[in-house]
Design an enzyme around this catalytic site. Structure first.
Site, short mmCIF file in Angstrom:
data_model
loop_
_atom_site.label_atom_id
_atom_site.label_comp_id
_atom_site.label_asym_id
_atom_site.label_seq_id
_atom_site.Cartn_x
_atom_site.Cartn_y
_atom_site.Cartn_z
CE LYS A 105 -17.01 -12.36 -4.99
NZ LYS A 105 -16.97 -12.85 -6.40
N GLY B 9 -12.36 -2.94 -6.98
CA GLY B 9 -12.50 -4.23 -6.35
C GLY B 9 -13.14 -4.22 -4.99
CD GLN B 10 -10.64 -2.67 -0.83
OE1 GLN B 10 -10.81 -2.97 0.35
NE2 GLN B 10 -9.66 -1.88 -1.22
CG MET C 60 -8.68 2.34 -5.75
SD MET C 60 -8.50 4.12 -5.54
CE MET C 60 -7.44 4.19 -4.13
#
Length: 815
Positions: free
Chosen positions: A92, A388-389, A177
């Site tokens: 990615k 995840g971010q 989270m």
């Protein structure tokens, strides 16, 4: 407004699997070759200007070199000067420059009139929003994300809590989270990891608690792979509910039943106590004990060491095997590893532990095992959550864009914290409301409930997220907005999404290097970048939108848009002391608004020892890990390891380890006992399968960006359901069949992939959530952890059956 074209009308079972596998392999091969958007990136073209930026995707925080020519990104390379990734990117990351150039970028504001979205001017759009807020300021909500930059989140925080006196501010990070946050807070008294990525370079054992690190955080996982390739011995233990690519490299794969990780953790602790192999000196010096209660509060109840031991007696290895399915000898193996002081053990986790009906408790337990065993306080000995971010830590957690927080770890319910914030913002005393707002699930439930039935959120503004696809139980929490005439949804985004389909006002946003920005990654590293290219059409910065709305409210007479001296809440001055009207787009870049907001925010960060350096230090660096402390010579030093005397400047000399934010005010961390509890929904006769959701390597979250990159889209062109071959055979299903997956909340029709990349055990289904055309979150459960309020996406009860092709909608690879 569908972002992707319709799926082709034919599907060959063999072709589906073959095309998916080959395309994925091709994309991965391209990434290993250092793929860049154009060949120009690997030339020495002097017209290409290179600059640094953190990657736009996950929370790893890889740095990239961005090559720009003629106001367009023409090259992407891994940044060799960055400690996080040392020049490496995942598939990615190598394609990140292409996310700006989808053909359907939003380029002008759109207002829904007579059921259709029609173009309007920015002035009209800002006025519409301001007037909607003025109608009912306390019934307005702001929903952002862990993709907000730090200045964007800080502006939203100041606007809502300091201006509107309204705490209905939430990020989508609540969905990913929040349980990690409540875990850290209830154990150490302060959020975020004590260790850092360097632990991966020093550990002898890596335990993955429900974390498919090889695909979800591949650059970090590559550190372990590289060490093994050099002949170093690193044991990998994969605790999971399905086999993944991580499992392929694991020394031990321990497959457990959903939610039984609670019992596994207790089983390890039980053996450490029973065999006397826990670290008695560490526990005596540094730990205290608590237990969860029926009320499931953040504080719990203090207990003695003896009480802790007695409660653990219910979890001998054989009982844990009965609950979890993990053999008793494997529980003993794990306890044996933690009993060894000659090893260094790092535990990592992400959504498997966080998106969990008892997410706070399993977070507490994993920290507790490390504390109990003394595997804490040395490089390589660490329990560390991954995110995840890209700025779930820097923006959601540190800036505090959750409904109960103020910047720098402060609480809206704490009178002293409110006063501190009001003073730093120069607000009149009492401006900040003491009651927390609605958490994400409740916020959207209130928005989708008729006003007459208690739905007291009437106007909702979303930025940098796609809740129309990412929320659980979408029919209840998002689709419920349909037909509610007095509810108004405002969406700022870069592309049409599932969320814009129900939007009443759509705002075109700038993204990534089309604007200035600052992110904060999973290891407390703050990273800055500058605007490098112009956004398309009339797309504008999210931070500007917030400031412009605030200014229009100021003009309309809202008293909260003034500080106590009568000045506009977002007043900026240049080097000559002249006010810069940053609310006017043509003047927004007359000064660096990011720098001004960041320097203001820095004042909040020292309360919890999350000290940040001046903005200009981040311009020079590839990120710095807080606390960043000024040295006698005027330089700024980052901190890799918190609470440890050898590295943390706030630890008292001679303490070795000091948990200086201890909730018990005695420098002790809390070891929690938390019982195993059954999930809120379990398989039964009607719905005999477990259903879990997650991501794939090539796509990120809801696919808004990655599905517009041809190489990534072609690699995994559509979603699918994984199923065990024996379960499929019993139901007469074959690879590529179109099947119906059903839960108590809904049904989707989706192709079946057997023996593909992931391998669920019997009785389990797995569906990734990136594909807007196959909305798995129509089916997921909205049950939340009672402490963190984070939903459980990883387990609910489901059924699966074959669909007649004649009656099914078209499916197949979207090429």
């Amino acid at each position: 407004m569908k972002p992707y074209p319709p799926l082709p009308s034919t599907l060959d079972r063999r072709g589906f699997v073959k095309q998916t596998a080959l395309a994925a392999a091709a994309a991965l091969a391209a990434s290993r070759a250092g793929y860049t958007p154009t060949a120009a990136a690997v030339t020495t073209d002097p017209e290409i200007k290179w600059d640094k930026a953190p990657c736009r995707f996950c929370g790893t925080g890889c740095h990239v070199r961005v090559g720009v020519k003629n106001n367009r990104i023409v090259g992407i390379q891994g940044e060799p000067q960055a400690d996080v990734n040392k020049g490496l990117l995942c598939v990615k990351g190598y394609h990140v420059g292409m996310i700006l150039y989808g053909k359907d970028r939003l380029t002008q504001p759109l207002l829904r009139r007579d059921g259709q979205l029609v173009p309007i001017t920015w002035e009209e759009a800002i006025d519409v929003i301001a007037r909607k807020i003025m109608e009912a300021p306390q019934q307005f909500a702001f929903y952002g994300s862990g993709q907000w930059t730090i200045p964007e989140g800080y502006a939203a925080q100041k606007f809502m809590k300091g201006g509107l006196a309204n705490n209905h501010l939430e990020p989508n990070a609540r969905l990913c989270m929040a349980s990690a946050v409540t875990g850290y807070l209830s154990v150490y008294g302060v959020d975020e990891p004590a260790g850092c990525y360097d632990d991966l370079d020093r550990c002898d054992v890596l335990i993955l608690w429900g974390n498919n690190m090889a695909e979800m955080h591949p650059v970090l996982f590559s550190r372990i792979v590289d060490r093994r390739a050099k002949g170093q011995k690193v044991q990998i233990i994969d605790l999971a509910t399905r086999r993944t690519r991580t499992t392929e490299l694991a020394d031990h794969y321990l497959e457990f039943r959903p939610q039984s990780d609670l019992a596994i953790a207790n089983g390890i602790a039980h053996l450490l106590i029973k065999e006397g192999s826990y670290d008695k000196e560490f526990v005596a010096r540094h730990c205290a004990f608590k237990t969860d209660t029926e009320e499931h509060t953040l504080d719990g109840k203090p207990i003695s060491f003896e009480d802790y031991c007695r409660q653990l007696e219910a979890y001998p290895p054989e009982k844990v095997e009965e609950i979890s399915g993990v053999p008793a000898d494997k529980i003993r193996m794990l306890a044996g590893l933690f009993a060894r002081r000659d090893l260094r053990i790092t535990s990592v986790w992400c959504m498997g532990m966080n998106q969990h009906a008892r997410g706070t408790n399993i977070n507490r337990q994993v920290h507790g095992i490390h504390l109990l065993s003394g595997h804490w306080g040395r490089p390589g000995d660490a329990p560390t959550s991954l995110t995840g971010q890209p700025s779930a830590c820097g923006t959601a957690r540190e800036v505090g864009t959750l409904c109960h927080l103020l910047p720098g770890g402060r609480l809206v319910a704490n009178a002293e914290h409110r006063i501190q914030s009001e003073q730093l913002w120069n607000l009149p005393e009492g401006r900040i409301h003491p009651k927390p707002g609605y958490h994400t699930v409740l916020l959207w439930e209130k928005f989708c409930t008729p006003t007459a039935k208690g739905g007291d959120i009437k106007t909702l503004f979303t930025q940098v997220t796609n809740p129309g696809q990412s929320l659980p139980n979408l029919k209840k929490l998002f689709q419920g907005k349909k037909g509610l005439e007095d509810k108004f949804l405002i969406v700022s985004d870069v592309y049409p999404t599932a969320t814009t389909e129900l939007a009443d006002l759509v705002l075109p946003a700038a993204m990534w290097v089309e604007k200035n920005g600052i992110y904060g990654n999973s290891e407390r590293r703050t990273q800055q970048w500058f605007k490098m290219v112009s956004p398309p059409g009339q797309a504008r910065d999210d931070c500007w939108m917030t400031i412009a709305i605030a200014r229009r409210l100021f003009e309309l007479g809202h008293p909260g848009m003034k500080d106590k001296d009568g000045r506009f809440l977002f007043t900026f001055t240049n080097d000559r002391g002249e006010e810069v009207p940053a609310w006017k787009w043509e003047h927004y870049y007359d000064l660096n608004v990011d720098k001004a907001l960041f320097e203001e925010y820095r004042k909040f960060t020292r309360l919890k020892h999350k000290d940040l350096a001046p903005y200009d230090e981040y311009v020079k660096a590839r990120g710095l890990r807080w606390p960043v402390v000024e040295q006698p010579d005027g330089s700024w030093r980052e901190t890799k390891f918190r609470f440890m005397e050898f590295d943390d400047p706030y630890v008292k000399k001679g303490s070795n380890i000091q948990f200086y934010h201890s909730v018990t005010k005695d420098d002790r961390a809390q070891i929690w006992f938390c019982p195993y509890e059954v999930p809120p929904e379990i398989p039964d006769v009607e719905f005999p399968f477990w259903l879990g959701t997650g991501r794939v390597l090539e796509h990120w979250h809801t696919g808004t960006m990655t599905m517009r990159v041809p190489q990534l889209r072609n690699a995994v062109p559509q979603s699918y359901v994984e199923m065990h071959p024996a379960d499929a055979a019993e139901r007469g299903l074959k690879n590529g069949d179109l099947v119906a997956v059903k839960t108590r909340r809904g049904q989707i029709e989706i192709p079946l992939w057997i023996s593909g990349r992931g391998h669920p055990p019997r009785g389990m289904l797995f569906v990734p959530f990136f594909d807007e055309r196959l909305m798995i979150n129509d089916l997921t459960l909205d049950a939340v952890c009672p402490v963190s309020k984070e939903p459980d996406y990883k387990k609910c009860a489901a059924d699966v059956s074959r669909v007649s092709r004649r009656d099914s909608r078209p499916v197949g690879p979207a090429l």
